[in-house]
Design an enzyme around this catalytic site. Sequence first.
Site, mmCIF file in Angstrom:
data_model
loop_
_atom_site.group_PDB
_atom_site.id
_atom_site.type_symbol
_atom_site.label_atom_id
_atom_site.label_comp_id
_atom_site.label_asym_id
_atom_site.label_seq_id
_atom_site.Cartn_x
_atom_site.Cartn_y
_atom_site.Cartn_z
ATOM 1 N N MET A 115 -6.320 10.612 8.769
ATOM 2 C CA MET A 115 -6.831 11.048 7.461
ATOM 3 C C MET A 115 -7.587 12.373 7.566
ATOM 4 O O MET A 115 -8.558 12.590 6.840
ATOM 5 C CB MET A 115 -7.717 9.951 6.837
ATOM 6 C CG MET A 115 -6.895 8.715 6.476
ATOM 7 S SD MET A 115 -7.885 7.311 5.976
ATOM 8 C CE MET A 115 -8.242 6.557 7.541
ATOM 9 N N ASP A 150 0.824 -1.203 0.000
ATOM 10 C CA ASP A 150 0.000 0.000 0.000
ATOM 11 C C ASP A 150 0.861 1.257 0.000
ATOM 12 O O ASP A 150 2.084 1.189 0.155
ATOM 13 C CB ASP A 150 -0.878 0.028 1.258
ATOM 14 C CG ASP A 150 -2.151 -0.774 1.064
ATOM 15 O OD1 ASP A 150 -2.412 -1.208 -0.072
ATOM 16 O OD2 ASP A 150 -2.886 -0.958 2.049
ATOM 17 N N LYS A 176 -3.576 3.515 -2.836
ATOM 18 C CA LYS A 176 -4.187 4.723 -3.387
ATOM 19 C C LYS A 176 -3.125 5.808 -3.471
ATOM 20 O O LYS A 176 -2.383 6.025 -2.526
ATOM 21 C CB LYS A 176 -5.313 5.184 -2.464
ATOM 22 C CG LYS A 176 -6.428 5.894 -3.227
ATOM 23 C CD LYS A 176 -7.418 6.545 -2.301
ATOM 24 C CE LYS A 176 -8.236 5.545 -1.511
ATOM 25 N NZ LYS A 176 -9.244 6.151 -0.647
#
Length: 253
Positions: free
Chosen positions: A168, A35, A56
């Site tokens: 986040m 990741d 991502k």
Amino acid sequence: VKGFVTLVGAGPGDPDLLTVKAVGALAEADLVLYDALVDPAILGLAPRARRFFVGKRRGRHAMPQEAIHQWLVRAARAGERVVRLKAGDPFVFGRGGEEVLALEAAGVAHEVIPGISSAIAGPGAIGVPVTHRGVSSGFLVLSAVPDEGWRSVLPALSKAKLTVVVLMGLDRREVITSTLIGAGWSGEHPTAIVAGAHTARAFGWIGALHALAGVAVPADLPGLLVLGEVVRLGRANVVSLLDEAAIGIGGAA
Ligand SMILES: C[S@@+](CC[C@H](N)C(=O)[O-])C[C@H]1O[C@@H](n2cnc3c(N)ncnc32)[C@H](O)[C@@H]1O
């Protein structure tokens, strides 16, 4: 050879913070699916493996979760030792739970190796303990996305002796601040930002809630917010507390 999938927590950044067990799994891996936020030096610990990025990246689509599940299952059935490498701990906002369910449903043997989560090691990097006797009786780790999650709990907590860690959430600082102050939180509530913790570019700031949104944080670093009285114990107490002083920690901030 029987195929096997190991979900591995890579920790917050510094390769030295991997577990011994994680290093062993990487050394034996045939395939590594990794990741974002995983340090390239950690990939070097899997010299035999084919390595693929499936995470991502800003502005780009991640590989669909379902496709990752299929890849893991297919490779294990072909007899490969697969490492699914994730930042921090696989079970903290890492979709590790979904992957375990998919492996179980497919009857694939698997194991989860925990990692040091940024939720604890991030605050720790600026000297902020997430709990402290008499100051904080617990800590809550929230994601800033989606909004409904933190909005349904955070405003109600203003008087609790709890530490809140928001992952986040760097680019949600403005709405988080206005929501909390609107819900009666003090603008002076001790608040910290930690970004790139346990990497060479670590950045830390300690200040008051009302100033949170105005802090210039290096844009390309992953970061988190810490809210609570424990922030007063942070390393910035050697500078000056709650004076909105930005402090650099580690490397060149
Ligand atoms: C998808 S979540 C994964 C969390 C990870 N599983 C963990 O346990 O740390 C990514 C978020 O973790 C936080 N994060 C990860 N590494 C970090 C670091 N080195 N310093 C500060 N925050 C970090 C940031 O909030 C980032 O947006």
